[in-house]
Each structure stands twice: as structure tokens, then as C-alpha cells.
Design a protein around this motif. Sequence first.
Motif: not given
Length: 150
Positions: A80-83, A115, A118-122
Motif C-alpha cells: 500500500p502506497h500513495k503518490h 485512485e 495521495n490516497e493509500v491504495h494497492t
Amino acid sequence: MITSRDLKVATLAAIAILCALTLGGQTPILHSTVFNWNSLVEKPTPQGSIRSVFRGPTATLNQLEMHVTTLNPGQASHPPHKHPSEEVIIIREGAVETLSGGKWIKAGPGSILFEASNEVHTTKNTGTVPATYTVISFETDKTPKAEAAP
């Protein structure tokens, strides 16, 4: 003696040089085109494979990027990450779960995931066969700047 003609020629030459320097460093914008599936190079990854389609500016976007990911059963695209960039993901085949809004949600062929910046997703493959999906990522002038790595 410098004539007015010499000054005009020198001014035009300077403008031409500045234009060439300015335009020479820019990436050309993406125009209408077709990307043939059979021409996309499939590169193996530890999770499955990836086919890069394109990455670059368009007439209205600072950057548009597209790739096709295939996840092997049980694999996740990444932790899980954000960008800052936003992504639209279109599931082509297989069964996946996506972390969206803090919840795991099931999705299958034809499902579309968004997505937000800047919201966490995977995304992970929860099926018994490979899952393939297309990722379309974009950035505009409103896209926040990337946060510095800790």
C-alpha cells in the motif's frame, strides 16, 4: 561600423537560438496514435509482468502514462502506497481486491478503479489465474508536488 541591418540580423539570430534552446529541451506532446497490443513488450516482474504503453505530456496534461499489469495469483502490485498522480485502472481479466478508501473491495473484469491523488491504495490478485488490468495515470498543473522521501 555596425549597421542597423547588422543589429536586426543579430537580434533575429539571438531569438532563433533562444527558441531552439527552449524547444530542444521539451518532450514532444503525444498526438493521436494506435498502440498495437502485439507490439508491446512484456517484461517479467516478481509479481507477474508489465507492458509499458506510453509516458509523456499531451496537449492538456503535464503527463499521461499507461501500462498493462498482469499479476500472478496471490500477488499484489506493490505494498500500500500513495503518490500525487491520479490513476484509473480497468480490470481486463481475473479477480482482484483493491484497497480503496481504507477498505478492501472486490473487482472483476470490466470493473473500473479510481485512485485519487495521495490516497493509500494497492491491488492484489485474489483469484486462481493471472489478473490483467490497464493503468492510466495522469498529472496536471493541479497535481500536488511529490513529497520528499524520509
